[in-house]
Write a protein that holds these residues in place. Structure first.
Motif: not given
Length: 391
Positions: A182, A196-197, A209-210, A212-213, A275
């Motif tokens: 992450k 999430e960022t 985050y990963s 999915e951004v 996400p």
């Protein structure tokens, strides 16, 4: 190399002898904080390319030191080579590095940035949006298949070739992820950042985050292509960030009245705050918005032929009535009172506005296309444009 009279930022020939032996630099086609992009020609083949010339001789304007810039560029080169060969990702042709300059030679995309193309046409039809977004999603899917997250997807970082095919570029923020890794760094462009960022930067207990951004950013891009402005933008950045965190946007503006349900549904699935619930790229590419219906011929169909004949007759009747219909045009007073509710006028107004103020509506955190109509109430500003046009 032919001498150019008012050329600046052209490095000394001795800095990269190999580059100048192989390529002939031409006019400047782009600039960055510490770089210049030039069209160049390969001497042996005559093929055109784009050379990004990065100046390492002094610290950049944002205070990044030479060693950091060199390391970041080498990391980007490594990632570009990992994703090489895909039709929707920019191709790195050559690299030349010296003490003071790095030369990156890319394929040349003559139609420039998707951002500039969108500014010139104002909005894209559903058909063109489908064409571009399918390529963007397929390109991002390939990037993710290499365990890479881009982290800065936006229209400025998507180039268009001669046939308006997508070329994803600018992997400066991209990162190779380990299994289950992450990230927590805040990087990217504010209007395209995923919730999430932001949370990873704001809260100590955030899970990070990963990849999915990038899916979220694709949703923002698709929204922007269809109506000409991004979903979350606000001139007060704190309000914009709150809208992103809450996933607060709407399809209530007049532009959405002419757009069907399928693209709206896909955007809803891409712009999901959580996400783990957000649609993934495989599901997105299988969405009904991208489905095309093949028409199969099944021999002679009497009912179908009769229907076609009736449609032809109706079309002929409407064509005969066209001059009389044209005589009953929309009164000027109605157009001046509320021009933006009429689709044809809306295209004219936006087109003129972006052409007149295109020099102001440029890239960056503080300015974008959505800001153009935020300086006064929309009806007042747009009526002003129509009044100017009628003079």
């Amino acid at each position: 190399m032919a001498k150019e009279e008012d050329d600046d930022n052209l490095p000394d020939k001795d800095a990269a002898k190999e580059f100048y032996a192989k390529y002939e630099p031409k006019e400047i086609i782009g600039r960055g904080i510490s770089s210049t992009v030039r069209r160049c020609i390969e001497k042996d083949s005559g093929r055109e390319y784009a050379a990004k010339i990065i100046d390492l001789s002094q610290e950049s304007q944002d205070g990044v030191d030479t060693h950091t810039m060199r390391d970041a560029t080498r990391q980007e080169i490594h990632i570009l080579r990992m994703v090489a060969g895909h039709p929707y990702i920019i191709e790195l042709q050559d690299v030349f590095e010296s003490e003071t300059f790095i030369f990156l030679v890319f394929e040349l995309c003559k139609n420039g940035e998707l951002f500039d193309y969108l500014t010139s046409v104002v909005t894209l039809s559903e058909k063109k949006t489908r064409y571009i977004m399918r390529q963007v999603l397929e390109g991002v899917r390939y990037v993710h298949s290499k365990s890479i997250v881009h982290r800065d997807l936006k229209p400025e970082n998507i180039l268009l070739d001669d046939q308006l095919n997508v070329k994803i570029t600018d992997f400066g923020f991209a990162k190779v992820l380990k299994d289950g890794e992450k990230l927590f760094e805040l990087c990217g462009t504010p209007g395209y950042l995923a919730p999430e960022t932001l949370k990873a930067n704001m809260f100590d207990d955030a899970p990070g985050y990963s990849m999915e951004v990038d899916v979220w950013a694709c949703g923002v891009i698709m929204f922007t292509l269809l109506v000409g402005c991004p979903p979350f933008w606000h001139r007060k950045q704190m309000v914009m960030l709150r809208n992103i965190m809450e996933g607060k946007y709407s399809f209530t503006s007049p532009e959405w009245a002419d757009i069907s349900e399928d693209p709206k549904d896909l955007i809803r699935r891409l712009l999901v705050v959580e996400p783990n619930v957000r649609i993934d790229l495989e599901e997105a590419l299988s969405h009904p918005f991208f489905n095309t219906v093949a028409i199969k011929s099944s021999g002679f169909n009497a009912r179908g032929k009769l229907r076609l004949a009736l449609l032809c007759v109706r079309a002929a009747v409407r064509l005969r009535r066209l001059p009389h219909t044209a005589a009953r045009a929309v009164p000027l007073r109605d157009a001046l009172r509320d021009p933006y509710t009429m689709r044809a006028l809306r295209k004219v107004i936006d087109g003129c506005a972006f052409r007149v103020y295109g020099h102001w509506v440029k890239k960056g955190e503080g300015q974008n296309r959505a800001a153009l109509f935020e300086n006064m109430p929309k009806t007042e500003l747009k009526s002003l444009y129509v009044s100017n046009l009628s003079r």
